[in-house]
Design a protein around this motif. Structure first.
Motif, PDB file in Angstrom:
ATOM      1  N   LYS A  14      38.741  46.425  29.030  1.00  0.00           N
ATOM      2  CA  LYS A  14      37.908  45.513  29.853  1.00  0.00           C
ATOM      3  C   LYS A  14      37.868  44.125  29.203  1.00  0.00           C
ATOM      4  CE  LYS A  14      35.524  49.258  32.114  1.00  0.00           C
ATOM      5  NZ  LYS A  14      34.340  49.738  32.830  1.00  0.00           N
ATOM      6  N   ASN A  65      43.034  42.963  27.930  1.00  0.00           N
ATOM      7  CA  ASN A  65      42.982  41.761  28.775  1.00  0.00           C
ATOM      8  C   ASN A  65      44.362  41.084  28.774  1.00  0.00           C
ATOM      9  OD1 ASN A  65      43.161  39.503  26.808  1.00  0.00           O
ATOM     10  ND2 ASN A  65      41.286  40.414  26.004  1.00  0.00           N
ATOM     11  N   GLN A 114      45.136  45.089  33.505  1.00  0.00           N
ATOM     12  CA  GLN A 114      43.885  45.535  34.156  1.00  0.00           C
ATOM     13  C   GLN A 114      43.861  45.186  35.638  1.00  0.00           C
ATOM     14  OE1 GLN A 114      40.575  43.910  31.970  1.00  0.00           O
ATOM     15  NE2 GLN A 114      41.208  44.851  30.047  1.00  0.00           N
ATOM     16  N   HIS A 115      44.787  44.312  36.049  1.00  0.00           N
ATOM     17  CA  HIS A 115      44.837  43.836  37.439  1.00  0.00           C
ATOM     18  C   HIS A 115      46.188  43.159  37.609  1.00  0.00           C
ATOM     19  CE1 HIS A 115      43.955  41.470  41.048  1.00  0.00           C
ATOM     20  NE2 HIS A 115      44.419  40.418  40.381  1.00  0.00           N
ATOM     21  N   ASP A 154      48.172  40.596  40.796  1.00  0.00           N
ATOM     22  CA  ASP A 154      48.193  40.063  42.158  1.00  0.00           C
ATOM     23  C   ASP A 154      49.527  40.416  42.806  1.00  0.00           C
ATOM     24  OD1 ASP A 154      45.648  38.575  42.308  1.00  0.00           O
ATOM     25  OD2 ASP A 154      46.500  37.469  40.627  1.00  0.00           O
ATOM     26  N   ASN A 202      42.605  47.272  41.875  1.00  0.00           N
ATOM     27  CA  ASN A 202      41.350  47.573  42.584  1.00  0.00           C
ATOM     28  C   ASN A 202      40.326  48.296  41.702  1.00  0.00           C
ATOM     29  OD1 ASN A 202      39.838  47.463  45.083  1.00  0.00           O
ATOM     30  ND2 ASN A 202      40.169  49.660  45.277  1.00  0.00           N
ATOM     31  N   GLU A 213      35.485  46.880  38.958  1.00  0.00           N
ATOM     32  CA  GLU A 213      35.019  45.560  38.513  1.00  0.00           C
ATOM     33  C   GLU A 213      35.973  44.457  38.959  1.00  0.00           C
ATOM     34  OE1 GLU A 213      34.934  46.882  34.499  1.00  0.00           O
ATOM     35  OE2 GLU A 213      33.175  48.143  34.883  1.00  0.00           O
ATOM     36  N   ARG A 214      36.979  44.810  39.798  1.00  0.00           N
ATOM     37  CA  ARG A 214      37.965  43.815  40.281  1.00  0.00           C
ATOM     38  C   ARG A 214      38.473  44.274  41.647  1.00  0.00           C
ATOM     39  NH1 ARG A 214      40.616  39.666  41.111  1.00  0.00           N
ATOM     40  NH2 ARG A 214      41.687  38.458  39.530  1.00  0.00           N
ATOM     41  N   ARG A 215      37.525  44.482  42.565  1.00  0.00           N
ATOM     42  CA  ARG A 215      37.874  45.020  43.879  1.00  0.00           C
ATOM     43  C   ARG A 215      38.747  44.049  44.687  1.00  0.00           C
ATOM     44  NH1 ARG A 215      37.464  50.012  43.067  1.00  0.00           N
ATOM     45  NH2 ARG A 215      35.524  51.094  43.466  1.00  0.00           N
TER      46      ARG A 215
END
Ligand code: G3P
Length: 222
Positions: free
Chosen positions: A11, A44, A62-63, A65, A92, A95-97
């Motif tokens: 996180k 991160n 963690q995410h 695009d 998704n 904490e990052r919908r």
């Protein structure tokens, strides 16, 4: 049976950044070697590239695009995490919908780069919806238990059972993870016995003074 995946999401905890991210990755690599279990980390974005280059364990973003390379200031696309050496990405996270269209774009972008897509969901219905996008993994995490210290395995095994059934009804090849409050070997064993392919967790490892000890306990009943 392939080894379950234990994926530690760092996180944006202070205890999971910079040198501390390296310490947790060192512990994860050590315990993975000792136990033969697959242990990955999701740092991160700043720590992604160095960790990919210093460690052999799977490292996830963690995410991500779904955008193409180009004029998209501030976005992080699949090309960038592929160049960094990532294995795949969460998509998704609670904490990052994202919107459904964005989730699909992220999954497609990851798969176009041969990266692993882990789509996070909050219940069995969204787990079924995520499965229609054919990611490699669906990770069911009840948001109210995230960071609570109360394990989904013990507090809500039904949501795990229902999510595994919902995902496999759509596509039995999709693997299922579960998370929220996972903290011990017993939590991991319950999750795996309920049909998952591993767990997604954060605070019990990241905030521990001895991440290797927690990781050893997590894999102890597999
Ligand atoms: O991504 C893992 C996470 O949301 C669960 O967090 O702290 O409950 O293990 P935690």
């Amino acid at each position: 049976m392939p080894s379950p995946l234990i994926l530690v999401n760092l996180k944006t905890y202070k205890e999971g950044m910079g040198n501390r991210a390296h310490q947790i990755a060192t512990a994860a690599q050590l315990v993975a070697r000792e136990s033969g279990t697959t242990i990955g980390i999701a740092p991160n974005f700043i720590d992604l590239h160095p960790l990919c280059h210093h460690f052999t364990i799977p490292v996830y973003a963690q995410h991500v695009d779904g955008s193409e390379p180009g004029a998209h200031t501030g976005q992080i696309n699949a090309d960038a995490i592929k160049f960094a050496g990532a294995t795949g990405s969460l998509v998704n996270h609670s904490e990052r919908r994202l919107t459904l269209a964005d989730i699909e774009a992220s999954v497609r972008a990851l798969q176009a780069h041969k990266l692993i897509a882990i789509v996070c969901t909050n219940n069995d219905i969204t787990s079924a919806a995520a499965s229609a996008l054919s990611p490699e993994y669906v990770a069911i995490e009840p948001p109210e238990l995230i960071g609570s210290g109360v394990s989904v395995s013990k507090a809500n095994p039904e949501i795990i059972r229902k999510s595994v059934a919902a995902v496999h009804a759509i596509n039995p090849k999709i693997k299922v993870l579960t998370g929220a409050g996972i903290q011990s070997g017993e939590c991991v064993k319950i999750a795996v016995d309920l049909g998952t392919d591993g767990v997604l967790l954060a605070s019990s490892v990241v905030k521990s003074a001895d991440p290797a000890a927690v990781l050893r306990d997590l894999v102890s009943k597999l």
